[in-house]
Design an enzyme around this catalytic site. Structure first.
Site, PDB file in Angstrom:
ATOM      1  N   GLU A  64       0.819  -1.218  -0.010  1.00 12.04           N
ATOM      2  CA  GLU A  64      -0.016   0.063  -0.085  1.00 12.04           C
ATOM      3  C   GLU A  64       0.903   1.321   0.014  1.00 12.04           C
ATOM      4  O   GLU A  64       1.977   1.289   0.435  1.00 12.04           O
ATOM      5  CB  GLU A  64      -1.022  -0.013   1.383  1.00 12.04           C
ATOM      6  CG  GLU A  64      -2.152  -0.373   1.162  1.00 12.04           C
ATOM      7  CD  GLU A  64      -3.114   0.529   0.465  1.00 12.04           C
ATOM      8  OE1 GLU A  64      -2.645   1.490  -0.134  1.00 12.04           O
ATOM      9  OE2 GLU A  64      -4.546   0.733   0.487  1.00 12.04           O
ATOM     10  N   ASP A  65       0.393   2.500  -0.400  1.00 11.51           N
ATOM     11  CA  ASP A  65       0.910   3.782  -0.356  1.00 11.51           C
ATOM     12  C   ASP A  65       0.832   4.178   1.120  1.00 11.51           C
ATOM     13  O   ASP A  65       1.887   4.718   1.794  1.00 11.51           O
ATOM     14  CB  ASP A  65       0.438   4.720  -1.288  1.00 11.51           C
ATOM     15  CG  ASP A  65      -1.183   4.765  -1.595  1.00 11.51           C
ATOM     16  OD1 ASP A  65      -1.996   4.140  -0.722  1.00 11.51           O
ATOM     17  OD2 ASP A  65      -1.532   5.487  -2.146  1.00 11.51           O
ATOM     18  N   ASP A 102      -4.446   5.286   6.282  1.00 11.18           N
ATOM     19  CA  ASP A 102      -5.104   6.304   6.756  1.00 11.18           C
ATOM     20  C   ASP A 102      -6.204   5.850   8.055  1.00 11.18           C
ATOM     21  O   ASP A 102      -5.706   5.596   8.869  1.00 11.18           O
ATOM     22  CB  ASP A 102      -5.752   7.176   5.727  1.00 11.18           C
ATOM     23  CG  ASP A 102      -6.206   8.369   6.045  1.00 11.18           C
ATOM     24  OD1 ASP A 102      -5.414   9.197   6.750  1.00 11.18           O
ATOM     25  OD2 ASP A 102      -7.351   9.170   5.850  1.00 11.18           O
ATOM     26  N   LYS A 117      -0.581   7.007   8.990  1.00 15.81           N
ATOM     27  CA  LYS A 117      -1.024   8.064   9.710  1.00 15.81           C
ATOM     28  C   LYS A 117      -1.985   7.592  10.905  1.00 15.81           C
ATOM     29  O   LYS A 117      -3.026   7.388  10.940  1.00 15.81           O
ATOM     30  CB  LYS A 117      -2.102   8.800   8.854  1.00 15.81           C
ATOM     31  CG  LYS A 117      -1.536   9.800   7.893  1.00 15.81           C
ATOM     32  CD  LYS A 117      -2.708  10.697   7.162  1.00 15.81           C
ATOM     33  CE  LYS A 117      -2.545  10.951   5.877  1.00 15.81           C
ATOM     34  NZ  LYS A 117      -3.691  11.892   5.171  1.00 15.81           N
ATOM     35  N   PHE A 159      -2.175  15.833   4.416  1.00 17.67           N
ATOM     36  CA  PHE A 159      -2.598  15.187   3.002  1.00 17.67           C
ATOM     37  C   PHE A 159      -1.359  15.253   2.384  1.00 17.67           C
ATOM     38  O   PHE A 159      -0.541  16.307   1.760  1.00 17.67           O
ATOM     39  CB  PHE A 159      -3.464  15.807   2.385  1.00 17.67           C
ATOM     40  CG  PHE A 159      -4.246  14.984   1.485  1.00 17.67           C
ATOM     41  CD1 PHE A 159      -5.026  14.151   1.716  1.00 17.67           C
ATOM     42  CD2 PHE A 159      -3.749  15.080   0.026  1.00 17.67           C
ATOM     43  CE1 PHE A 159      -5.547  13.079   0.693  1.00 17.67           C
ATOM     44  CE2 PHE A 159      -4.423  14.289  -1.093  1.00 17.67           C
ATOM     45  CZ  PHE A 159      -5.235  13.132  -0.495  1.00 17.67           C
ATOM     46  N   VAL A 160      -0.738  14.114   1.916  1.00 20.01           N
ATOM     47  CA  VAL A 160       0.614  13.889   1.328  1.00 20.01           C
ATOM     48  C   VAL A 160       0.286  13.719  -0.033  1.00 20.01           C
ATOM     49  O   VAL A 160      -0.563  12.590  -0.571  1.00 20.01           O
ATOM     50  CB  VAL A 160       1.502  13.075   1.853  1.00 20.01           C
ATOM     51  CG1 VAL A 160       1.886  13.519   3.279  1.00 20.01           C
ATOM     52  CG2 VAL A 160       0.998  11.643   2.110  1.00 20.01           C
ATOM     53  N   ASP A 172      -1.682  10.533  -4.803  1.00 23.58           N
ATOM     54  CA  ASP A 172      -2.285  11.517  -5.861  1.00 23.58           C
ATOM     55  C   ASP A 172      -3.181  12.634  -4.813  1.00 23.58           C
ATOM     56  O   ASP A 172      -3.780  12.287  -3.785  1.00 23.58           O
ATOM     57  CB  ASP A 172      -2.941  10.976  -6.790  1.00 23.58           C
ATOM     58  CG  ASP A 172      -4.313  10.307  -6.505  1.00 23.58           C
ATOM     59  OD1 ASP A 172      -4.219   9.498  -5.462  1.00 23.58           O
ATOM     60  OD2 ASP A 172      -5.389  10.555  -6.915  1.00 23.58           O
TER      61      ASP A 172
HETATM   62  P1  IMP Z   1      -8.012   4.106   4.274  1.00 27.70           P
HETATM   63  O1  IMP Z   1      -8.836   3.430   4.012  1.00 27.70           O
HETATM   64  O2  IMP Z   1      -8.596   5.829   4.960  1.00 27.70           O
HETATM   65  O3  IMP Z   1      -6.884   3.854   5.060  1.00 27.70           O
HETATM   66  O4  IMP Z   1      -7.406   5.050   3.015  1.00 27.70           O
HETATM   67  C1  IMP Z   1      -6.604   4.352   2.297  1.00 27.70           C
HETATM   68  C2  IMP Z   1      -6.332   5.357   0.864  1.00 27.70           C
HETATM   69  O5  IMP Z   1      -6.822   6.589   0.997  1.00 27.70           O
HETATM   70  C3  IMP Z   1      -5.031   4.969   0.719  1.00 27.70           C
HETATM   71  O6  IMP Z   1      -4.514   3.844   0.092  1.00 27.70           O
HETATM   72  C4  IMP Z   1      -4.762   6.291  -0.226  1.00 27.70           C
HETATM   73  O7  IMP Z   1      -4.969   6.012  -1.696  1.00 27.70           O
HETATM   74  C5  IMP Z   1      -5.916   7.276   0.053  1.00 27.70           C
HETATM   75  N1  IMP Z   1      -4.992   8.280   1.105  1.00 27.70           N
HETATM   76  C6  IMP Z   1      -5.216   8.348   2.364  1.00 27.70           C
HETATM   77  N2  IMP Z   1      -4.362   9.530   2.685  1.00 27.70           N
HETATM   78  C7  IMP Z   1      -3.909   9.915   1.791  1.00 27.70           C
HETATM   79  C8  IMP Z   1      -3.062  11.271   1.384  1.00 27.70           C
HETATM   80  O8  IMP Z   1      -2.556  11.977   2.546  1.00 27.70           O
HETATM   81  N3  IMP Z   1      -2.463  11.300   0.148  1.00 27.70           N
HETATM   82  C9  IMP Z   1      -2.858  10.589  -0.795  1.00 27.70           C
HETATM   83  N4  IMP Z   1      -3.872   9.586  -0.645  1.00 27.70           N
HETATM   84  C10 IMP Z   1      -4.282   9.376   0.600  1.00 27.70           C
HETATM   85 MG    MG Z   2      -3.719   3.413  -1.684  1.00 31.73          MG
END
Ligand code: IMP
Ligand code: MG
Length: 192
Positions: free
Chosen positions: A100-101, A104, A132, A153-154, A160
């Protein structure tokens, strides 16, 4: 022609590459006792990290991609995650490394891991470039974390905002005041 704004660099490229190599050797050392591993890249954001991580793993591994989309408001994730790319795969007994990138809220990863386990995976682990922790809604285990970041937000290194800035060679803090596509972006009229 788009011109990259100089977002504040949160993590430099050389730091990312060094950490990726460390994670690579840990991952590599952990393979073997559960059969042939499957590298499952969460696209598009995970692609750049995944490509660099693969340079530190053995050659010839099976690599696949999934796309996960969550329906939320703007940059806010929601509990509803749609997963595409697993159709027709036989994952029974597999040792899967999800790449994963960024994690969050944790919704995406928890839904994806649960799906992989439902499909019979023997072991599911995750390597993420960023985490995060302050944003976590769902508690999940992450085996390999590149860097923990604050609630910024990165963008860059695959990540992206509205499909842009994935190509920045470092991880930067997105700042719409520097974004030429946002009205009033200070770079709009700046000389090249
Ligand atoms: P989660 O389901 O909230 O953990 O979010 C997962 C996805 O949201 C990540 O795999 C990213 O693709 C996107 N995402 C969350 N935070 C960021 C950020 O700061 N920058 C870019 N993409 C983000
Ligand atoms: Mg992602």
């Amino acid at each position: 022609m788009a011109n990259h704004p100089q977002f504040e660099a949160l993590i430099r490229r050389d730091e990312i590459l060094r950490r990726t190599a460390e994670i690579g050797s840990e991952v590599r050392a952990s393979f073997g006792d559960h059969g042939e591993p499957l590298i499952l890249c969460v696209a598009l954001g995970g692609r750049v990290f995944c490509r660099h991580l693969l340079e530190h793993l053995e050659r010839g591994l099976e690599v696949r991609e999934v796309r996960c989309s969550s329906y939320g408001v703007r940059t806010e994730s929601s509990g509803e995650v749609k997963i595409r790319g697993l159709e027709g795969l036989d994952l029974r007994g597999r040792d899967i490394l999800v790449v994963e990138d960024i994690v969050d809220t944790g919704y995406t990863l928890s839904k994806l891991s649960a799906r992989l386990e439902d499909l019979g995976a023997a072991r599911v682990r995750t390597a993420t470039l960023l985490s995060k922790p302050s944003r976590r809604v769902v508690e999940i285990d992450i085996e390999y974390i590149g860097f923990e970041v604050e609630n910024h937000f990165v963008v860059g290194f695959g990540m992206d905002v509205a499909e842009r800035f994935r190509d920045l060679p470092y991880v930067g803090v997105y700042d719409e005041r520097l974004d030429p596509a946002v009205a009033g972006g200070t770079q709009r009229s700046a000389p090249a």
